[in-house]
Motif scaffolding. Structure first.
Motif, PDB file in Angstrom:
ATOM      1  N   GLU A  11      40.582  52.860  45.337  1.00 60.42           N
ATOM      2  CA  GLU A  11      41.243  53.263  46.575  1.00 60.42           C
ATOM      3  C   GLU A  11      42.269  52.230  47.036  1.00 60.42           C
ATOM      4  OE1 GLU A  11      38.024  54.042  49.311  1.00 60.42           O
ATOM      5  OE2 GLU A  11      37.673  56.032  48.463  1.00 60.42           O
ATOM      6  N   VAL A  12      43.132  51.860  46.100  1.00 62.19           N
ATOM      7  CA  VAL A  12      44.240  50.943  46.369  1.00 62.19           C
ATOM      8  C   VAL A  12      45.474  51.499  45.682  1.00 62.19           C
ATOM      9  CG1 VAL A  12      42.764  48.894  46.588  1.00 62.19           C
ATOM     10  CG2 VAL A  12      43.721  49.524  44.353  1.00 62.19           C
ATOM     11  N   GLY A  23      39.040  43.092  29.615  1.00 54.74           N
ATOM     12  CA  GLY A  23      38.443  44.417  29.756  1.00 54.74           C
ATOM     13  C   GLY A  23      38.220  44.859  31.183  1.00 54.74           C
ATOM     14  N   ASN A  24      38.854  44.174  32.147  1.00 53.92           N
ATOM     15  CA  ASN A  24      38.680  44.518  33.554  1.00 53.92           C
ATOM     16  C   ASN A  24      40.021  44.751  34.230  1.00 53.92           C
ATOM     17  OD1 ASN A  24      35.707  43.974  33.660  1.00 53.92           O
ATOM     18  ND2 ASN A  24      36.406  41.906  33.192  1.00 53.92           N
ATOM     19  N   ILE A  25      40.007  45.593  35.267  1.00 54.64           N
ATOM     20  CA  ILE A  25      41.165  45.811  36.133  1.00 54.64           C
ATOM     21  C   ILE A  25      40.760  45.376  37.525  1.00 54.64           C
ATOM     22  CG2 ILE A  25      42.770  47.521  37.064  1.00 54.64           C
ATOM     23  CD1 ILE A  25      42.121  49.252  34.600  1.00 54.64           C
ATOM     24  N   GLN A  26      41.553  44.512  38.151  1.00 49.57           N
ATOM     25  CA  GLN A  26      41.163  43.933  39.438  1.00 49.57           C
ATOM     26  C   GLN A  26      42.318  43.949  40.422  1.00 49.57           C
ATOM     27  OE1 GLN A  26      40.058  40.151  37.757  1.00 49.57           O
ATOM     28  NE2 GLN A  26      42.053  39.222  38.161  1.00 49.57           N
ATOM     29  N   VAL A  27      41.953  43.844  41.691  1.00 51.45           N
ATOM     30  CA  VAL A  27      42.955  43.766  42.742  1.00 51.45           C
ATOM     31  C   VAL A  27      43.558  42.370  42.732  1.00 51.45           C
ATOM     32  CG1 VAL A  27      43.370  43.904  45.223  1.00 51.45           C
ATOM     33  CG2 VAL A  27      41.751  45.485  44.135  1.00 51.45           C
ATOM     34  N   LYS A  28      44.876  42.302  42.777  1.00 50.96           N
ATOM     35  CA  LYS A  28      45.550  41.003  42.780  1.00 50.96           C
ATOM     36  C   LYS A  28      45.094  40.177  43.976  1.00 50.96           C
ATOM     37  CE  LYS A  28      49.719  42.948  40.650  1.00 50.96           C
ATOM     38  NZ  LYS A  28      51.159  43.254  40.835  1.00 50.96           N
ATOM     39  N   GLY A  29      44.681  38.958  43.723  1.00 52.90           N
ATOM     40  CA  GLY A  29      44.225  38.070  44.788  1.00 52.90           C
ATOM     41  C   GLY A  29      42.804  38.315  45.230  1.00 52.90           C
ATOM     42  N   SER A  68      37.135  40.059  42.896  1.00 48.42           N
ATOM     43  CA  SER A  68      35.814  40.661  43.060  1.00 48.42           C
ATOM     44  C   SER A  68      35.903  42.178  43.190  1.00 48.42           C
ATOM     45  CB  SER A  68      35.108  40.076  44.294  1.00 48.42           C
ATOM     46  OG  SER A  68      35.869  40.328  45.472  1.00 48.42           O
ATOM     47  N   ARG A  69      37.049  42.680  43.608  1.00 44.79           N
ATOM     48  CA  ARG A  69      37.278  44.125  43.661  1.00 44.79           C
ATOM     49  C   ARG A  69      37.855  44.545  42.316  1.00 44.79           C
ATOM     50  NH1 ARG A  69      40.368  46.660  48.490  1.00 44.79           N
ATOM     51  NH2 ARG A  69      39.393  48.498  47.487  1.00 44.79           N
ATOM     52  N   ALA A  70      36.987  45.022  41.457  1.00 43.32           N
ATOM     53  CA  ALA A  70      37.405  45.287  40.080  1.00 43.32           C
ATOM     54  C   ALA A  70      36.641  46.464  39.510  1.00 43.32           C
ATOM     55  CB  ALA A  70      37.179  44.044  39.211  1.00 43.32           C
TER      56      ALA A  70
END
Length: 340
Positions: free
Chosen positions: A118-119, A130-136, A139-141
């Motif tokens: 939801e971004v 192997g992960n997609i995360q919110v820049k900065g 932990s939100r990944a």
């Protein structure tokens, strides 16, 4: 009997590919339900490392581990169009096509992950593991595997991309017809040290020293092995190999590889290589690939070294002991030029 030492030099600039209707290559990339990626090509791996290099390029463009990328070099029935594995074009043309296909697949992957987190997709990045995360906010990944599962079974979308690369046509000079069929060149310089026995005509290659400019070495070990193997193929063509030694008379042609003359692994000479990196602007991550340039400068360097050693100039390959002995006889004896 005297053994004469000789040194020969040759250099080359080699065009990457050729502009046959733009010399296009195409690639397809799609994700499997478990978050792995398949790259589909019609470029053929002849042992030069096509699969390995395109796998690396795709992983870099996707932002995923190399272990999660697979390459399928299909055929003209099931794969996208490719002009072929020739003209040392593979890394340059196919690499660019893979980047474009992988970039499109990455956008679809980030869009799917953005819906789950939801971004905005522009706020996301991959960590290469192997992960997609919110820049900065790492932990939100979400894992790429979970993203692929959500896209496939929840969102109803495909994580895929298509890519094509072709070079712009060259303008031809209206008066001369001169044009440039390529966008970049690779370069090499090579020195061969050898010995020639003036009684038997036998040539022994002692050492090779070379420098190759390949744009950027995308896989250093593959480049090194291709340069070593290609140089020895050049030695083989220069001194041993011929399918028709008395062409056009074919009566003495070899019947199989038992009769086909070529050097053995024990004949391999020391080869010292300097790889020069000058990334090309229009190449995938700067890499042009060594291709046929591995072998091309070796043949004239060997011919020059033989001339330096005994003064015999051979203009037909292979340069056999018979040709050398006849040249020495015609010259009234060996005539070393003394470059060493």
């Amino acid at each position: 009997m005297t053994v004469h030492k000789g040194r020969g030099f040759a250099c080359i600039n080699y065009p990457i590919g050729m502009n046959l209707g733009g010399d296009p290559s195409q690639a397809l990339v799609h994700a499997t339900p478990d978050g792995k990626f398949m790259v589909t090509l019609s470029a053929i791996d002849l042992g030069q490392g096509m699969k390995s290099v395109t796998r690396q390029i795709a992983a870099e463009a996707l932002g995923v581990p190399i272990a999660d990328v697979y390459v399928d070099t299909a055929d003209s029935d099931t794969g996208p169009h490719d002009m072929g594995s020739f003209a040392s074009r593979g890394t340059h043309r196919m690499g660019n096509a893979v980047i474009r296909a992988a970039t499109e697949a990455r956008r679809a992957m980030l869009d799917a992950a953005a819906d789950e987190l939801e971004v905005n997709a522009s706020d996301l990045e991959t960590d290469g593991h192997g992960n997609i995360q919110v820049k900065g906010a790492p932990s939100r990944a979400i894992t790429i595997e979970d993203t692929a599962i959500a896209a496939q079974f929840k969102q109803g979308r495909t994580l895929s991309g298509r890519g094509i690369f072709l070079i712009p046509p060259s303008e031809a000079d209206p008066n001369t017809g001169e044009m440039s069929p390529v966008t970049c060149f690779a370069h090499a310089a090579l020195v061969v040290d050898l010995e020639v026995d003036d009684e038997t005509g036998e040539v022994t290659v002692i050492e090779i020293n070379s420098a190759y400019e390949v744009g950027r070495a995308l896989n250093e070990k593959l480049v090194e092995q291709q340069l070593i193997g290609g140089a020895w193929m050049g030695i083989s063509h220069a001194l041993y190999e011929t399918t028709e030694p008395y062409y056009p008379d074919r009566s003495h042609a070899p019947g199989d590889f038992v009769e086909y003359l070529q050097p053995s692994p024990g004949d391999v000479a020391t080869h010292n290589i300097a790889v020069l990196e000058r990334p090309a602007e229009d190449a995938p991550y700067g890499g042009k690939g060594p291709g046929e340039m591995c072998a091309n400068p070796v043949l004239p360097a060997v011919a020059n070294a033989i001339y330096d050693a005994v003064g015999v100039r051979c203009d037909r390959l292979p340069i056999t002991p018979e040709k050398i002995l006849r040249g020495i006889q015609n010259n009234g004896g060996a005539q070393p030029k003394g470059a060493l």
